[in-house]
Design an enzyme around this catalytic site. Sequence first.
Site, PDB file in Angstrom:
ATOM      1  N   LYS A 107     -11.505  10.901  12.833  1.00 18.78           N
ATOM      2  CA  LYS A 107     -12.274   9.743  12.356  1.00 18.78           C
ATOM      3  C   LYS A 107     -13.567   9.656  13.153  1.00 18.78           C
ATOM      4  O   LYS A 107     -13.615  10.076  14.310  1.00 18.78           O
ATOM      5  CB  LYS A 107     -11.472   8.443  12.543  1.00 18.78           C
ATOM      6  CG  LYS A 107     -11.896   7.328  11.623  1.00 18.78           C
ATOM      7  CD  LYS A 107     -11.292   7.484  10.239  1.00 18.78           C
ATOM      8  CE  LYS A 107     -11.687   6.400   9.285  1.00 18.78           C
ATOM      9  NZ  LYS A 107     -10.922   6.476   8.030  1.00 18.78           N
ATOM     10  N   ASN A 222     -14.740  -0.319  -2.455  1.00 13.82           N
ATOM     11  CA  ASN A 222     -14.272   0.858  -3.198  1.00 13.82           C
ATOM     12  C   ASN A 222     -12.771   0.803  -3.483  1.00 13.82           C
ATOM     13  O   ASN A 222     -12.347   0.967  -4.641  1.00 13.82           O
ATOM     14  CB  ASN A 222     -14.635   2.133  -2.409  1.00 13.82           C
ATOM     15  CG  ASN A 222     -14.040   3.355  -3.052  1.00 13.82           C
ATOM     16  OD1 ASN A 222     -12.989   3.830  -2.632  1.00 13.82           O
ATOM     17  ND2 ASN A 222     -14.670   3.863  -4.090  1.00 13.82           N
TER      18      ASN A 222
HETATM   19  P1  NAD Z   1     -15.896  -1.022   1.397  1.00 13.16           P
HETATM   20  O1  NAD Z   1     -16.912  -1.143   2.454  1.00 13.16           O
HETATM   21  O2  NAD Z   1     -16.254  -0.355   0.116  1.00 13.16           O
HETATM   22  O3  NAD Z   1     -15.306  -2.462   1.021  1.00 13.16           O
HETATM   23  C1  NAD Z   1     -14.838  -3.368   1.968  1.00 13.16           C
HETATM   24  C2  NAD Z   1     -14.629  -4.690   1.248  1.00 13.16           C
HETATM   25  O4  NAD Z   1     -14.001  -5.616   2.141  1.00 13.16           O
HETATM   26  C3  NAD Z   1     -15.914  -5.348   0.773  1.00 13.16           C
HETATM   27  O5  NAD Z   1     -15.699  -5.956  -0.488  1.00 13.16           O
HETATM   28  C4  NAD Z   1     -16.167  -6.422   1.829  1.00 13.16           C
HETATM   29  O6  NAD Z   1     -16.926  -7.505   1.329  1.00 13.16           O
HETATM   30  C5  NAD Z   1     -14.728  -6.845   2.106  1.00 13.16           C
HETATM   31  N1  NAD Z   1     -14.537  -7.551   3.370  1.00 13.16           N
HETATM   32  C6  NAD Z   1     -15.033  -7.250   4.587  1.00 13.16           C
HETATM   33  N2  NAD Z   1     -14.627  -8.162   5.481  1.00 13.16           N
HETATM   34  C7  NAD Z   1     -13.861  -9.043   4.808  1.00 13.16           C
HETATM   35  C8  NAD Z   1     -13.135 -10.204   5.164  1.00 13.16           C
HETATM   36  N3  NAD Z   1     -13.103 -10.647   6.424  1.00 13.16           N
HETATM   37  N4  NAD Z   1     -12.440 -10.858   4.200  1.00 13.16           N
HETATM   38  C9  NAD Z   1     -12.453 -10.431   2.932  1.00 13.16           C
HETATM   39  N5  NAD Z   1     -13.106  -9.334   2.524  1.00 13.16           N
HETATM   40  C10 NAD Z   1     -13.798  -8.663   3.459  1.00 13.16           C
HETATM   41  O7  NAD Z   1     -14.653  -0.283   2.078  1.00 13.16           O
HETATM   42  P2  NAD Z   1     -13.490   0.533   1.376  1.00 13.16           P
HETATM   43  O8  NAD Z   1     -13.900   1.958   1.309  1.00 13.16           O
HETATM   44  O9  NAD Z   1     -13.027  -0.166   0.157  1.00 13.16           O
HETATM   45  O10 NAD Z   1     -12.354   0.459   2.506  1.00 13.16           O
HETATM   46  C11 NAD Z   1     -11.530  -0.688   2.665  1.00 13.16           C
HETATM   47  C12 NAD Z   1     -10.387  -0.348   3.598  1.00 13.16           C
HETATM   48  O11 NAD Z   1      -9.662   0.760   3.068  1.00 13.16           O
HETATM   49  C13 NAD Z   1     -10.780   0.070   5.021  1.00 13.16           C
HETATM   50  O12 NAD Z   1      -9.745  -0.308   5.892  1.00 13.16           O
HETATM   51  C14 NAD Z   1     -10.823   1.609   4.919  1.00 13.16           C
HETATM   52  O13 NAD Z   1     -10.655   2.235   6.173  1.00 13.16           O
HETATM   53  C15 NAD Z   1      -9.623   1.822   4.019  1.00 13.16           C
HETATM   54  N6  NAD Z   1      -9.621   3.102   3.310  1.00 13.16           N
HETATM   55  C16 NAD Z   1     -10.657   3.460   2.507  1.00 13.16           C
HETATM   56  C17 NAD Z   1     -10.579   4.663   1.821  1.00 13.16           C
HETATM   57  C18 NAD Z   1     -11.658   5.073   0.853  1.00 13.16           C
HETATM   58  O14 NAD Z   1     -11.493   6.130   0.210  1.00 13.16           O
HETATM   59  N7  NAD Z   1     -12.705   4.309   0.655  1.00 13.16           N
HETATM   60  C19 NAD Z   1      -9.492   5.509   1.992  1.00 13.16           C
HETATM   61  C20 NAD Z   1      -8.448   5.100   2.817  1.00 13.16           C
HETATM   62  C21 NAD Z   1      -8.519   3.894   3.469  1.00 13.16           C
END
Ligand code: NAD
Length: 428
Positions: A107, A222
């Site tokens: 990471k 996402n």
């Molecule tokens: P992103 O940046 O696209 O979206 C994050 C979302 O969370 C946004 O809508 C943001 O407004 C919201 N958010 C942030 N703080 C918040 C809070 N306190 N309360 C409510 N909403 C809040 O990120 P993502 O890619 O969707 O990733 C989200 C999670 O999933 C993370 O933990 C990431 O590590 C994990 N993840 C992502 C992927 C991927 O392929 N994108 C894969 C595995 C795990």
Amino acid sequence: MTSNSYNPYENAQSQFDRVAKIIGLDEPTRVLLRQPMKEYHFTIPVHMDDGSTKVFNGYRIQHNNARGPAKGGIRFHPQETIDTIRALSMWMTWKCAVVDIPLGGGKGGIICDPRNLTENEQERLCRGWIRQLAKDVGPFIDVPAPDVMTNGKHMLWMLDEFELIHGGRFPGFITGKPVGMGGSLGRTEATGYGLIYTVREALKSQGMRIEDTSASIQGFGNVAQYAAKLYSELGGTVAAVSCWDNTDKKAYTFYKKSGLDIAALFGIVDSFGTIDQNKARDLGCEILPEDAWIEQDVDILMPAALENQITLANVGKISKQVLLIAEGANGPINTEADEIIRKSGMFVIPDFLANAGGVTCSYFEQVQSNMNYYWEKDEVMQKLDAQMTSAFKAVREIAKKNNLYMRDAAYVISINRVAQAVKMRGWV
Ligand code: NAD
């Protein structure tokens, strides 16, 4: 990226220790696997558009590469911490192992807020991160990908810098590339869809149908967007989603009991996952406070925003109706809250299983890039569904057979696989 009292690395280590004890892991393997193998901490000077120079802190952590090159995302976040990245790199190892793909765990991140950086500044930052690491990452060493607040554009700048330094084309170096530039069809949807494949299987195992259920989702980035999309397309009712508002510096929940119109919400969310409140009101959404997403009378909770979101402060607010928590985010439930949930008998699909769709599709992207041949989207999604379903069933089987919490059962599979690789290589 967490509140002061919570340390995600300690959380990751205590989850590991618990299962290492259950399976009687030998001491050297336990010591080796409970910490990262390699850590890179460095500075990245960036010439800003106004003529000044700013120095950013960057990281890359490789937790374990016994089963294959390290694999994991790069985050841009102002509150990023080294311990968050350590924890995430560790979870990546277990994630790749639980879905049985030949990759290890890594990471990375940069402490920055891309919302306050211009495109040119972001490009220089991405290229600077690669310049510091060009010899220590690569298609057969460590393969980065997008994560919170990074996307395909960032990945392509990084790939370009890597190729400039090494001279040649190495499309398998990085994943999450834009489609048409080496990216895989389906990567954008993969994590959210993968989450719903596991939800579908969990409901099936409880004799339930998605059509008869409702869900509340934290986040609308996402992962959350595509989870909400597939879940509602399969007939489920998404009663609430939430997001962070960077102007107000707080989160809001968007609620509609009869079900949010997910397709319409796609039209009013920005690239950081923030929903336009006025437009949401026009769609008939009620706008509720931050924690409201957790309090709703729904069947399923999907925390899909950040780590450390379900804690002792709000775990008691979970409705009695909730029977399933599917962890879209990494580490969304902290250790103390997890103890309470474990005892309550609620069914939890643990993060490194539930959100493994992204890395699984990244692996497919690497395979396609290395073959220089691209699969149709249907083929990608079918392969993803098969891989996620089979991983879910294997974990469920171990949990049932040994009367284990799903998180512990997933750890049993992953730790055993990684421990076996470490032993077969003669490391311990
Ligand atoms: P992103 O940046 O696209 O979206 C994050 C979302 O969370 C946004 O809508 C943001 O407004 C919201 N958010 C942030 N703080 C918040 C809070 N306190 N309360 C409510 N909403 C809040 O990120 P993502 O890619 O969707 O990733 C989200 C999670 O999933 C993370 O933990 C990431 O590590 C994990 N993840 C992502 C992927 C991927 O392929 N994108 C894969 C595995 C795990």
